[in-house]
Motif scaffolding. Structure first.
Motif, PDB file in Angstrom:
ATOM      1  N   GLN A  19       0.749  -1.267  -0.008  1.00  0.00           N
ATOM      2  CA  GLN A  19      -0.028   0.118   0.053  1.00  0.00           C
ATOM      3  C   GLN A  19       0.845   1.271  -0.082  1.00  0.00           C
ATOM      4  N   PRO A  20       1.737   1.491  -0.941  1.00  0.00           N
ATOM      5  CA  PRO A  20       2.477   2.590  -1.191  1.00  0.00           C
ATOM      6  C   PRO A  20       1.935   3.881  -1.448  1.00  0.00           C
ATOM      7  N   THR A  21       2.507   4.982  -0.946  1.00  0.00           N
ATOM      8  CA  THR A  21       2.041   6.273  -1.187  1.00  0.00           C
ATOM      9  C   THR A  21       3.169   6.971  -1.810  1.00  0.00           C
ATOM     10  N   PRO A  22       3.118   7.351  -3.021  1.00  0.00           N
ATOM     11  CA  PRO A  22       4.430   8.320  -3.540  1.00  0.00           C
ATOM     12  C   PRO A  22       4.482   9.536  -3.089  1.00  0.00           C
ATOM     13  N   LEU A  23       5.550   9.987  -2.584  1.00  0.00           N
ATOM     14  CA  LEU A  23       6.095  11.082  -2.072  1.00  0.00           C
ATOM     15  C   LEU A  23       5.734  12.302  -3.229  1.00  0.00           C
ATOM     16  N   ALA A  24       5.004  13.284  -2.650  1.00  0.00           N
ATOM     17  CA  ALA A  24       4.847  14.469  -3.292  1.00  0.00           C
ATOM     18  C   ALA A  24       5.759  15.405  -3.114  1.00  0.00           C
ATOM     19  N   ALA A  25       6.322  16.032  -4.115  1.00  0.00           N
ATOM     20  CA  ALA A  25       7.089  17.268  -3.970  1.00  0.00           C
ATOM     21  C   ALA A  25       6.285  18.485  -3.520  1.00  0.00           C
ATOM     22  N   GLY A  26       6.635  18.887  -2.379  1.00  0.00           N
ATOM     23  CA  GLY A  26       5.707  19.764  -1.858  1.00  0.00           C
ATOM     24  C   GLY A  26       6.601  21.083  -1.369  1.00  0.00           C
ATOM     25  N   LYS A  27       6.216  21.895  -0.198  1.00  0.00           N
ATOM     26  CA  LYS A  27       6.992  23.172   0.013  1.00  0.00           C
ATOM     27  C   LYS A  27       8.267  22.510   0.639  1.00  0.00           C
ATOM     28  N   THR A  28       9.343  23.162   0.323  1.00  0.00           N
ATOM     29  CA  THR A  28      10.798  22.753   0.740  1.00  0.00           C
ATOM     30  C   THR A  28      11.072  23.894   1.737  1.00  0.00           C
ATOM     31  N   GLY A  29      10.215  24.717   2.604  1.00  0.00           N
ATOM     32  CA  GLY A  29      10.625  25.613   3.442  1.00  0.00           C
ATOM     33  C   GLY A  29      12.015  25.031   4.517  1.00  0.00           C
ATOM     34  N   ASP A  30      12.225  25.849   5.263  1.00  0.00           N
ATOM     35  CA  ASP A  30      13.424  25.975   5.967  1.00  0.00           C
ATOM     36  C   ASP A  30      12.871  24.917   7.286  1.00  0.00           C
ATOM     37  N   LEU A  31      13.889  24.069   7.460  1.00  0.00           N
ATOM     38  CA  LEU A  31      13.715  23.228   8.662  1.00  0.00           C
ATOM     39  C   LEU A  31      14.877  23.454   9.781  1.00  0.00           C
ATOM     40  N   PRO A  32      14.699  22.972  10.941  1.00  0.00           N
ATOM     41  CA  PRO A  32      15.506  23.180  11.844  1.00  0.00           C
ATOM     42  C   PRO A  32      17.032  22.522  11.387  1.00  0.00           C
ATOM     43  N   ALA A  33      18.212  23.135  11.566  1.00  0.00           N
ATOM     44  CA  ALA A  33      19.326  22.554  11.294  1.00  0.00           C
ATOM     45  C   ALA A  33      19.570  21.152  11.681  1.00  0.00           C
ATOM     46  N   GLU A  34      19.193  20.966  13.239  1.00  0.00           N
ATOM     47  CA  GLU A  34      19.505  19.758  13.780  1.00  0.00           C
ATOM     48  C   GLU A  34      17.985  19.248  14.511  1.00  0.00           C
ATOM     49  N   GLN A  35      17.785  18.095  14.661  1.00  0.00           N
ATOM     50  CA  GLN A  35      16.677  17.456  15.457  1.00  0.00           C
ATOM     51  C   GLN A  35      17.085  16.334  16.086  1.00  0.00           C
ATOM     52  N   HIS A  36      16.367  16.086  17.296  1.00  0.00           N
ATOM     53  CA  HIS A  36      16.691  14.744  18.147  1.00  0.00           C
ATOM     54  C   HIS A  36      15.511  14.630  18.946  1.00  0.00           C
ATOM     55  N   LEU A  37      14.912  13.351  18.538  1.00  0.00           N
ATOM     56  CA  LEU A  37      13.664  13.115  19.485  1.00  0.00           C
ATOM     57  C   LEU A  37      13.941  12.417  20.749  1.00  0.00           C
ATOM     58  N   GLU A  38      13.269  12.873  21.788  1.00  0.00           N
ATOM     59  CA  GLU A  38      13.236  12.524  23.211  1.00  0.00           C
ATOM     60  C   GLU A  38      12.305  11.532  23.748  1.00  0.00           C
ATOM     61  N   THR A  39      11.583  11.010  22.734  1.00  0.00           N
ATOM     62  CA  THR A  39      10.210  10.383  23.280  1.00  0.00           C
ATOM     63  C   THR A  39      10.363   8.896  23.092  1.00  0.00           C
ATOM     64  N   ILE A  40      11.335   8.497  22.657  1.00  0.00           N
ATOM     65  CA  ILE A  40      11.577   6.923  22.167  1.00  0.00           C
ATOM     66  C   ILE A  40      12.689   6.159  22.812  1.00  0.00           C
ATOM     67  N   PRO A  41      12.644   5.283  23.449  1.00  0.00           N
ATOM     68  CA  PRO A  41      13.756   4.518  24.055  1.00  0.00           C
ATOM     69  C   PRO A  41      14.542   3.643  22.691  1.00  0.00           C
ATOM     70  N   TRP A  42      15.897   3.274  23.182  1.00  0.00           N
ATOM     71  CA  TRP A  42      16.458   2.543  22.293  1.00  0.00           C
ATOM     72  C   TRP A  42      16.486   1.050  22.825  1.00  0.00           C
ATOM     73  N   ILE A  43      15.740   0.093  22.202  1.00  0.00           N
ATOM     74  CA  ILE A  43      15.604  -1.157  22.461  1.00  0.00           C
ATOM     75  C   ILE A  43      16.447  -2.005  21.487  1.00  0.00           C
ATOM     76  N   SER A  44      17.098  -2.886  21.997  1.00  0.00           N
ATOM     77  CA  SER A  44      18.168  -3.675  20.958  1.00  0.00           C
ATOM     78  C   SER A  44      18.066  -5.266  21.521  1.00  0.00           C
ATOM     79  N   THR A  45      18.261  -6.071  20.570  1.00  0.00           N
ATOM     80  CA  THR A  45      18.462  -7.492  21.087  1.00  0.00           C
ATOM     81  C   THR A  45      19.639  -7.922  20.343  1.00  0.00           C
ATOM     82  N   TRP A  46      20.043  -9.258  20.733  1.00  0.00           N
ATOM     83  CA  TRP A  46      21.138 -10.057  19.840  1.00  0.00           C
ATOM     84  C   TRP A  46      20.481 -10.743  18.809  1.00  0.00           C
ATOM     85  N   THR A  47      19.254 -11.129  19.192  1.00  0.00           N
ATOM     86  CA  THR A  47      18.686 -11.896  18.161  1.00  0.00           C
ATOM     87  C   THR A  47      18.117 -10.983  16.971  1.00  0.00           C
ATOM     88  N   GLY A  48      17.970 -11.618  15.765  1.00  0.00           N
ATOM     89  CA  GLY A  48      17.596 -10.771  14.562  1.00  0.00           C
ATOM     90  C   GLY A  48      16.165 -10.537  14.294  1.00  0.00           C
TER      91      GLY A  48
END
Length: 367
Positions: A19-48
């Motif tokens: 069920q893909p949605t093609p990305l449409a070229a829209g406004k390319t306004g200014d974005l913050p130079a950097e961004q980092h989310l603080e709402t998600i934990p980093w969960i990792s396992t050894w198993t794939g």
């Protein structure tokens, strides 16, 4: 002609099933130079188990904290097996993660969006724009290409930030070649870093590996309708366990039995390295599948029977894994491994039949 037909059918499957949605070229306004989310934990396992672990991390961003086995169940991710005839790669992972995520999302009150494009600049801007808007992003990619390894390995990462040159991500599978250790870290961790060019290379490499009709996909989860009727999940997981064969692909008990036949046919010439990771995944996940049934559906005797069948499959995968680790394989060892694979397939086929029967009945239940 046969290969061309398979290629056409695969493209049809991706467009219908993903069920893909093609990305449409829209406004390319200014974005913050950097961004980092603080709402998600980093969960990792050894198993794939990168796919359901990625969903587990993203779900926390939306206020949903559950063990990974909950997401495995909703996706059908650890129910069944797959065998890729082109590479001979066997794994005890059942469903294609993309349709699995479509099934799982409504039970979390989410909607899954799969965006695609062939335009690298549009893709990178869309990633930064979504991150700037506060969304973690799941990226399907080739783990080998990501870490500069020659062997392709289907995988996914969770993007959590960016700067002008690249992106920060949380790796869900911390085993070589990933430069991290399995852990459960609180929100705010910086994560690993990849340049934009390397990210594009890894994403395009997986798209080429599976012959997707697009080069650059990413997945977003947004608030959506909340479903409760579990009948579709039982059907999905039951079909993944029972298995089948179509368009050059095979899955479920059918895949496990075909792998058993190949091990037995090749005997001492069989490459056990291709088998051991899949066996390790089976040993790691089937106890979780059994536990989930026992803790969530304790009043349904047929599902407790299915849990016992997962216990049997665990023992079979462990026995096959033990045999594969005893040094050089000979014909007797190959025959022994094949026996245990067939026993695992029989147990999982019966569990799948139970799931399908539950999905057709009033006992399907709700979450």
């Amino acid at each position: 002609m046969h290969d061309r037909l398979l290629h056409v059918m695969a493209r049809w499957y991706y467009r219908l099933g993903y069920q893909p949605t093609p990305l449409a070229a829209g406004k390319t306004g200014d974005l913050p130079a950097e961004q980092h989310l603080e709402t998600i934990p980093w969960i990792s396992t050894w198993t794939g188990l990168c796919q359901s672990t990625a969903l587990q991390m993203i779900a926390v961003h939306h206020g949903i904290e559950k063990p990974r086995r909950h997401f495995d169940f909703l996706m059908g991710f650890t129910y069944g097996a797959t065998l890729r005839p082109d590479s001979g790669l066997f794994n005890t992972i059942g469903t294609d993660p993309e349709p699995g995520l479509i099934t799982a999302a409504p039970y979390l009150g989410l909607a899954r969006r799969y965006y695609v494009t062939d335009d690298s600049a549009l893709y990178l801007h869309a990633l930064r724009a979504r991150l700037a808007a506060g969304y973690p992003i799941r990226i399907p990619l080739d783990m080998g290409a990501l870490y500069g390894q020659p062997e392709a390995l289907p995988h996914n990462e969770v993007l959590v930030g960016y700067d002008s040159q690249g992106f920060y991500y949380y790796e869900p599978t911390c085993r070589p070649p990933a430069p991290c250790q399995p852990d459960h870290l609180p929100p705010g961790e910086l994560g690993l870093y990849v340049t934009a060019d390397r990210l594009l290379q890894a994403v395009a490499s997986e798209s080429a590996l599976f012959a997707y009709p697009w080069r650059y996909p990413f997945v977003l989860f947004e608030p959506g309708a909340h479903h409760h009727d579990l009948a579709p999940v039982w059907r999905q997981n039951g079909q993944a366990l029972v298995g089948g064969q179509r368009w050059g692909q095979c899955w479920g008990a059918v895949a496990t039995e075909l792998q058993a036949a190949e091990v037995e046919r090749c005997g001492k010439h069989f490459d056990l390295d291709k088998l051991q990771l899949g066996l390790e995944v089976g040993v790691a996940t089937r106890p979780d599948n059994a536990l989930y049934l026992r803790e969530t559906f304790a009043e349904q005797l047929e599902l407790l029977d299915a849990a016992s069948l997962f216990d049997q499959a665990t023992q079979c995968y462990q026995a096959a894994l033990d045999s594969s680790r005893r040094g050089n394989v000979d014909q007797a060892t190959a025959t022994n491994i094949a026996h245990w694979l067939r026993q695992a397939a029989a147990a999982e086929r019966t569990a799948g039949q139970i799931f399908l029967a539950v999905g057709r009945s009033s006992a399907a239940g709700k979450l």
